[in-house]
Design an enzyme around this catalytic site. Sequence first.
Site, PDB file in Angstrom:
ATOM      1  N   GLU A  64      43.107  28.542  25.851  1.00  0.00           N
ATOM      2  CA  GLU A  64      42.828  27.784  24.622  1.00  0.00           C
ATOM      3  C   GLU A  64      42.011  28.604  23.633  1.00  0.00           C
ATOM      4  OE1 GLU A  64      44.307  25.273  23.746  1.00  0.00           O
ATOM      5  OE2 GLU A  64      45.082  24.359  25.569  1.00  0.00           O
ATOM      6  N   TYR A 103      38.984  20.004  19.925  1.00  0.00           N
ATOM      7  CA  TYR A 103      40.302  20.275  20.490  1.00  0.00           C
ATOM      8  C   TYR A 103      40.199  20.928  21.863  1.00  0.00           C
ATOM      9  CZ  TYR A 103      44.495  22.619  21.772  1.00  0.00           C
ATOM     10  OH  TYR A 103      45.558  23.069  22.522  1.00  0.00           O
ATOM     11  N   ASP A 129      45.905  19.334  17.833  1.00  0.00           N
ATOM     12  CA  ASP A 129      45.864  20.639  17.183  1.00  0.00           C
ATOM     13  C   ASP A 129      46.661  20.565  15.885  1.00  0.00           C
ATOM     14  OD1 ASP A 129      48.546  20.682  17.931  1.00  0.00           O
ATOM     15  OD2 ASP A 129      48.454  22.685  18.831  1.00  0.00           O
TER      16      ASP A 129
END
Length: 288
Positions: free
Chosen positions: A35, A118, A136
Amino acid sequence: MPDLAPPLIAWYRENARDLPWRRDGFGAWGTLVSEFMLQQTPVARVVPRLEEWLTRWPTPADLAAAPPADAVRLWANLGYPRRALWLHRAATEIRDRHDGVVPRDVDALLALTGIGDYTARAVAVFAYGDRHPVVDTNTRRVLARAVDGRSQPGSPAKADLAAMTAILPEAVDDAALVNAAAMELGAVICTARSPRCEVCPLADACAWRAAGYPDTGDERRKQARYEGSDRQARGAVLKVLRDADDHVARAADVIAEWPDPRQRDRAIDSLIADGLVEATGGMLHLPR
């Protein structure tokens, strides 16, 4: 509002790309690293770098034990290299605060360096299977079109989490699939410039399609041109220092051929301010 979950889940099960972080047993640390890397960086550039990182540093403690310079060096050309430092600091915090285990709790994740709404929810959902909205850029575009009838989403806002929550099924496993499916749909079908509406699983339920695809404006912040920018100068400085391995270089010699000396010096100063470069007696090196 139509129930978007069933077509999203069915489409995702048939069409999801085979990506490392979607495979069984990938783990919370791998999810967290992926991520960090995927922020504003194409998947094709992330996959080989991710495999390198996890081979070299399979746990947060492994990365925390390495010098920050190693993290910056192995980040290579992924862009936005401050993420490498943030990931190193987060790994140190995980080692020191959480016994080396990536936390599951969203608030605990948010307390780590470099982690926002996020990333925290992505780890909790995709690594631990909890039920949270994950939003996102791709998800926001799908919601803007399918639910709100807009051609592009507005600026990111807390309301995005509520909008995603509204389409999540109650079942935890299905909620995780819908989160992943919305992101995937935005990445490969409901793209910003050339949406493939003819093959979209939400075509029959899409408010934007039903309205005739109106152009409702684009509030997205435009990224400055890279060529000739301070970002390019920063990247050139970092490349010299990465290639220098453990050696240092005189500030005056770093990208000495750069066409704008003031921009070069500004790039060096900003890298020092960000902690990506250190200066010792007129010599530059990666952080130690």
